[in-house]
Design a protein around this motif. Structure first.
Motif, PDB file in Angstrom:
ATOM      1  N   TRP A 158      22.008  -7.777 -14.966  1.00 50.95           N
ATOM      2  CA  TRP A 158      21.225  -6.570 -15.228  1.00 50.95           C
ATOM      3  C   TRP A 158      19.867  -6.906 -15.827  1.00 50.95           C
ATOM      4  N   MET A 159      19.807  -7.936 -16.645  1.00 53.14           N
ATOM      5  CA  MET A 159      18.542  -8.318 -17.259  1.00 53.14           C
ATOM      6  C   MET A 159      17.558  -8.847 -16.217  1.00 53.14           C
ATOM      7  N   LEU A 160      18.017  -9.748 -15.351  1.00 45.97           N
ATOM      8  CA  LEU A 160      17.130 -10.352 -14.363  1.00 45.97           C
ATOM      9  C   LEU A 160      16.659  -9.325 -13.340  1.00 45.97           C
ATOM     10  N   ASN A 161      17.552  -8.458 -12.882  1.00 46.05           N
ATOM     11  CA  ASN A 161      17.157  -7.453 -11.899  1.00 46.05           C
ATOM     12  C   ASN A 161      16.225  -6.409 -12.502  1.00 46.05           C
ATOM     13  N   ALA A 162      16.520  -5.988 -13.738  1.00 51.19           N
ATOM     14  CA  ALA A 162      15.627  -5.043 -14.406  1.00 51.19           C
ATOM     15  C   ALA A 162      14.260  -5.673 -14.644  1.00 51.19           C
ATOM     16  N   MET A 163      14.234  -6.951 -14.951  1.00 50.13           N
ATOM     17  CA  MET A 163      12.973  -7.655 -15.178  1.00 50.13           C
ATOM     18  C   MET A 163      12.125  -7.708 -13.910  1.00 50.13           C
ATOM     19  N   ILE A 164      12.756  -8.047 -12.786  1.00 48.05           N
ATOM     20  CA  ILE A 164      12.020  -8.126 -11.518  1.00 48.05           C
ATOM     21  C   ILE A 164      11.485  -6.754 -11.121  1.00 48.05           C
ATOM     22  N   TRP A 165      12.323  -5.731 -11.223  1.00 49.27           N
ATOM     23  CA  TRP A 165      11.887  -4.386 -10.845  1.00 49.27           C
ATOM     24  C   TRP A 165      10.734  -3.923 -11.726  1.00 49.27           C
ATOM     25  N   THR A 166      10.825  -4.174 -13.028  1.00 47.53           N
ATOM     26  CA  THR A 166       9.774  -3.756 -13.953  1.00 47.53           C
ATOM     27  C   THR A 166       8.471  -4.488 -13.671  1.00 47.53           C
ATOM     28  N   ALA A 167       8.564  -5.762 -13.361  1.00 51.42           N
ATOM     29  CA  ALA A 167       7.362  -6.521 -13.013  1.00 51.42           C
ATOM     30  C   ALA A 167       6.708  -5.957 -11.757  1.00 51.42           C
ATOM     31  N   GLY A 168       7.541  -5.514 -10.812  1.00 52.71           N
ATOM     32  CA  GLY A 168       7.002  -4.890  -9.603  1.00 52.71           C
ATOM     33  C   GLY A 168       6.249  -3.615  -9.902  1.00 52.71           C
ATOM     34  N   ARG A 169       6.729  -2.859 -10.874  1.00 56.34           N
ATOM     35  CA  ARG A 169       6.051  -1.622 -11.257  1.00 56.34           C
ATOM     36  C   ARG A 169       4.694  -1.896 -11.891  1.00 56.34           C
ATOM     37  N   HIS A 170       4.586  -3.000 -12.622  1.00 52.79           N
ATOM     38  CA  HIS A 170       3.362  -3.301 -13.358  1.00 52.79           C
ATOM     39  C   HIS A 170       2.378  -4.155 -12.557  1.00 52.79           C
ATOM     40  N   TYR A 171       2.809  -4.658 -11.421  1.00 53.04           N
ATOM     41  CA  TYR A 171       1.974  -5.617 -10.700  1.00 53.04           C
ATOM     42  C   TYR A 171       0.734  -4.932 -10.121  1.00 53.04           C
ATOM     43  N   PRO A 172      -0.462  -5.489 -10.362  1.00 50.62           N
ATOM     44  CA  PRO A 172      -1.675  -4.907  -9.770  1.00 50.62           C
ATOM     45  C   PRO A 172      -1.741  -5.239  -8.285  1.00 50.62           C
ATOM     46  N   ARG A 173      -1.835  -4.250  -7.445  1.00 50.38           N
ATOM     47  CA  ARG A 173      -1.797  -4.472  -6.010  1.00 50.38           C
ATOM     48  C   ARG A 173      -2.690  -3.464  -5.300  1.00 50.38           C
ATOM     49  N   ARG A 174      -2.998  -3.813  -4.107  1.00 47.42           N
ATOM     50  CA  ARG A 174      -3.885  -2.954  -3.312  1.00 47.42           C
ATOM     51  C   ARG A 174      -3.149  -1.721  -2.822  1.00 47.42           C
ATOM     52  N   ALA A 175      -1.931  -1.919  -2.348  1.00 45.05           N
ATOM     53  CA  ALA A 175      -1.182  -0.796  -1.787  1.00 45.05           C
ATOM     54  C   ALA A 175      -0.316  -0.169  -2.882  1.00 45.05           C
ATOM     55  N   VAL A 176      -0.042   1.096  -2.751  1.00 45.98           N
ATOM     56  CA  VAL A 176       0.841   1.775  -3.694  1.00 45.98           C
ATOM     57  C   VAL A 176       2.277   1.448  -3.328  1.00 45.98           C
ATOM     58  N   TRP A 177       3.057   1.020  -4.334  1.00 53.11           N
ATOM     59  CA  TRP A 177       4.456   0.632  -4.080  1.00 53.11           C
ATOM     60  C   TRP A 177       5.386   1.624  -4.739  1.00 53.11           C
ATOM     61  N   HIS A 178       6.320   2.132  -3.977  1.00 55.83           N
ATOM     62  CA  HIS A 178       7.292   3.085  -4.509  1.00 55.83           C
ATOM     63  C   HIS A 178       8.630   2.379  -4.649  1.00 55.83           C
ATOM     64  N   ALA A 179       9.204   2.408  -5.845  1.00 52.75           N
ATOM     65  CA  ALA A 179      10.457   1.674  -6.110  1.00 52.75           C
ATOM     66  C   ALA A 179      11.669   2.561  -6.118  1.00 52.75           C
ATOM     67  N   GLY A 180      11.516   3.861  -5.979  1.00 51.93           N
ATOM     68  CA  GLY A 180      12.669   4.754  -6.075  1.00 51.93           C
ATOM     69  C   GLY A 180      13.593   4.651  -4.912  1.00 51.93           C
TER      70      GLY A 180
END
Length: 444
Positions: free
Chosen positions: A422-444
């Motif tokens: 749970w820690m590693l998966n939550a960490m990866i998902w959270t990093a994806g939310r914070h990552y600066p990127r050109r395209a808008v990424w939806h994680a839901g």
């Protein structure tokens, strides 16, 4: 070039990991053995304490599996009303234990996670488990000199520890290498993590130093797995390697895919020769069954009967759960075996544990939460806009597949493996939310 500082909130993540590792080290001392229960429970209690982060002002979105996690906790809490629940204390301990495993799902997304934080966490875990594996090697080379205190649960069982001993090539009988744990054979788990995280560092690092150091950890980890004779850890290592290399190839990281595909067979073969030289014929006999027999037959002989019993009997005997506090360490420490309608149960695999703790609904809910978490990690892994973290996401996704497979032969979600999932998966998902990127990424 100045090193990039970690975001201040991410230090919570490192603090929890370090405390968990210190608690594990605390169980190794004979001097501290009277309070070993404090250290054994401390690594889980710190996760409950970290939940305080989740109750602050909400500035970040919830993890996609957030509500499934809450449903699991509520459903397990309702088991207090089950007439076959054991003592109130054992039921409370069981619920708290479940909450501590799931806790990272709630508090990690509240932090700011950057690519540097992910790499730092991987290095932290890899370093500790590699050190544990080194101690596992030393325990084989120098019997008795580097052995920590053995868990009383092992020494006081019906076999008095004899069932976890091995005879090495020199003729001496020793406990299976423990590494930095108090469980004989514990170095096999450390060996798997040293191999997995070392493989990620080897394939994704560019500098000569990290590439070389991480490469050296691979045979050390595999040696511990071979000598400990824990076949399931070797199978998990193979699964992770295959899935990881496939993901790298599919996402056109051909250089990393080739390095991984080439080095893994070479290291596995070399580590096996090394282990046989020290571990003797017993090491060869233990693992040759994985090749000489059909995998279905191997599983049926070792754990298949537990799965069959769960699906054919337990799930019908306890469709809504068997009550809390009736199995495992919770029952040992807090249960009352004299309660006639709430006698002790035995769970060898995760599916059985889920049925005991919440019946069919808990099985469905927990598996659903796992798949949702894996989906969130997969979206990061396949995102072309996050090159700094997608490689790590692939490694964690490969690890997730192995953890799912492990539920058929062990109880990973009632131990540190579950916390790390749970820690590693939550960490990866959270990093994806914070990552600066050109395209808008939806994680839901």
């Amino acid at each position: 070039m100045r090193p990039v500082a970690f975001p201040s909130s991410s230090y919570w993540l490192f603090a929890v990991i370090v405390i968990q590792l210190l608690c594990q080290l605390g169980m190794l001392s004979e001097f501290l053995s009277p309070i070993r229960i404090v250290f054994r429970s401390g690594s889980y209690v710190i996760n409950i304490a970290a939940l305080l982060i989740a109750f602050g002002p909400r500035r970040q979105p919830h993890h996609p599996a957030f509500w499934l996690g809450w449903f699991i906790l509520i459903w397990v809490a309702l088991q207090f009303l089950n007439p076959t629940t054991n003592t109130a204390l054992s039921a409370l301990a069981s619920w708290v234990f479940t909450a501590s495993i799931l806790a990272p799902l709630f508090w990690v997304p509240r932090l700011q996670i950057t690519p540097q934080v992910i790499r730092g966490v991987i290095i932290c875990l890899w370093g500790f488990h590699s050190l544990s594996s080194v101690f596992g090697v030393l325990q084989v080379y120098y019997p008795g000199q580097f052995q920590p205190a053995v868990s009383q649960a092992v020494l006081n069982n019906m076999f008095q520890g004899k069932n976890v001993e091995i005879q090495i090539a020199g003729g001496e009988t020793i406990f299976r290498p423990m590494g930095l744990t108090d469980i004989p054979g514990g170095s096999a788990s450390a060996g798997l993590y040293a191999f997995v995280f070392g493989l990620g560092l080897f394939s994704l690092s560019r500098g000569f130093g990290w590439t070389t150091i991480s490469l050296l950890s691979l045979p050390v980890g595999l040696f511990c797995i071979y000598v400990s004779q824990v076949r399931v850890m070797l199978v998990l290592g193979v699964i992770i390697s295959l899935v990881y290399a496939s993901l790298l190839a599919v996402t056109r990281r051909f250089g990393s895919a080739v390095r991984t595909s080439f080095i893994v067979p070479v290291v596995m073969a070399g580590a096996f020769v090394w282990a046989v030289a020290l571990g003797g014929e017993a090491t060869t006999a233990r693992f040759e069954l994985l090749i000489s027999e059909n995998p279905d037959e191997v599983y049926a002989k070792s754990r298949g009967n537990f799965l069959e019993e769960t699906l054919n009997e337990h799930i019908f005997d306890y469709p809504f759960g068997a009550g809390l506090g009736r199995w495992g360490q919770v029952n040992t420490y807090f249960g009352d075996p004299t309660i006639e309608d709430s006698y002790s149960l035995w769970a060898e695999i995760q599916w059985t544990a889920w049925v005991y703790d919440g019946g069919v609904l808990l099985v469905v809910a927990y598996l659903s939460a796992m798949f949702v978490a894996m989906w969130g990690t997969a979206k990061v892994a396949f995102s072309p806009d996050m090159p700094d973290i997608s490689g790590w996401a692939m490694l964690i996704l490969a690890y997730d597949v192995a953890m799912l497979a492990l539920t058929f032969s062990f109880v990973p979600f009632n131990g540190p493996q579950g916390v790390e999932f749970w820690m590693l998966n939550a960490m990866i998902w959270t990093a994806g939310r914070h990552y600066p990127r050109r395209a808008v990424w939806h994680a839901g």
